[in-house]
Scaffold this active site. Structure first.
Site, PDB file in Angstrom:
ATOM      1  N   ASP A  49       5.035   0.138  -6.623  1.00  0.00           N
ATOM      2  CA  ASP A  49       5.345   1.264  -5.726  1.00  0.00           C
ATOM      3  C   ASP A  49       5.264   0.852  -4.259  1.00  0.00           C
ATOM      4  OD1 ASP A  49       5.475   2.752  -8.087  1.00  0.00           O
ATOM      5  OD2 ASP A  49       3.383   3.363  -7.954  1.00  0.00           O
ATOM      6  N   ASP A  65       3.852  -6.215  -6.498  1.00  0.00           N
ATOM      7  CA  ASP A  65       3.391  -4.847  -6.582  1.00  0.00           C
ATOM      8  C   ASP A  65       4.607  -3.985  -6.936  1.00  0.00           C
ATOM      9  OD1 ASP A  65       1.826  -2.463  -6.037  1.00  0.00           O
ATOM     10  OD2 ASP A  65       3.049  -2.312  -4.217  1.00  0.00           O
TER      11      ASP A  65
END
Ligand SMILES: [Zn+2]
Length: 202
Positions: free
Chosen positions: A12, A10
């Site tokens: 952020d 991922d």
């Protein structure tokens, strides 16, 4: 040809510091130790691919081009810190909820790529010839963990960013680690031990 193993990351809250609706490249800031973690992946036999929901595009906070500039900035920060790099980046610019006055209608669709759907993972697997059964998903939200499970990946939740507190899905990761570096160390160690075990059984 041997299929590749991949660590899906991922973005952020996992690689860069979580900021709500990040949509300006000057606001991107690396998580402590993230570059070191990615360097470790680069030096291993895993490739590393970012998959990220970016509904900021559908919400018209930035254009698709600006969203990609943020990715380029992230790559630049990683490279500057220690020469680490991402093998690929996939983003979902969509969002399914219509009806906001400022929205970008083109991207307000119920797509197949928005996590926890696995469209981005399937696309990456096809493009890079990835063996999903030997791959991992690492992220800071239950959405990331659900995505990993949906795709048949091993999952690690990191306690940076939202640290699983989004509570959107009631789902448990295979492991929970403090940050990306600890997650990658654990994952590479397990992978090494599995290889060793295989060798001893031959
Ligand atoms: Zn999408």
């Amino acid at each position: 040809m041997n299929k590749k193993k991949c660590i899906f990351l991922d973005r952020d809250g996992t690689i860069n510091v979580y900021k709500e609706l990040l949509h300006k490249q000057e606001d991107i800031e690396l998580e402590k130790n993230a570059a070191e973690a990615i360097k470790m992946i680069n030096d291993s036999d895993f490739i590393c691919i970012v998959i990220s929901n970016q509904p900021v595009v559908a919400r018209n906070l930035c254009s698709l081009e600006e969203a990609w500039n943020i990715n380029r900035k992230l790559e630049e920060l990683l490279y500057k810190e220690n020469g680490s790099y991402l093998d690929d980046i996939f983003i979902c610019p969509h969002h399914p909820d219509k009806g906001y006055p400022e929205e970008n209608k083109e991207y307000k669709i119920d797509c197949d790529c928005r996590k926890p759907k696995i469209g981005m993972i399937l696309e990456a697997a096809k493009k890079h010839n990835i063996d999903l059964s030997k791959s991992y998903m690492v992220g800071d939200t239950t959405i990331d963990i659900m995505t990993g499970k949906n795709a048949g990946l091993q999952t690690i939740l990191v306690k940076t960013g939202l640290a699983g507190q989004d509570k959107i899905f009631n789902v448990n990761a295979n492991f929970v680690k403090d940050d990306l570096l600890k997650a990658i160390k654990k994952l590479l160690e397990d992978d090494f031990n599995a290889k060793l075990k295989c060798r001893n059984m031959e």
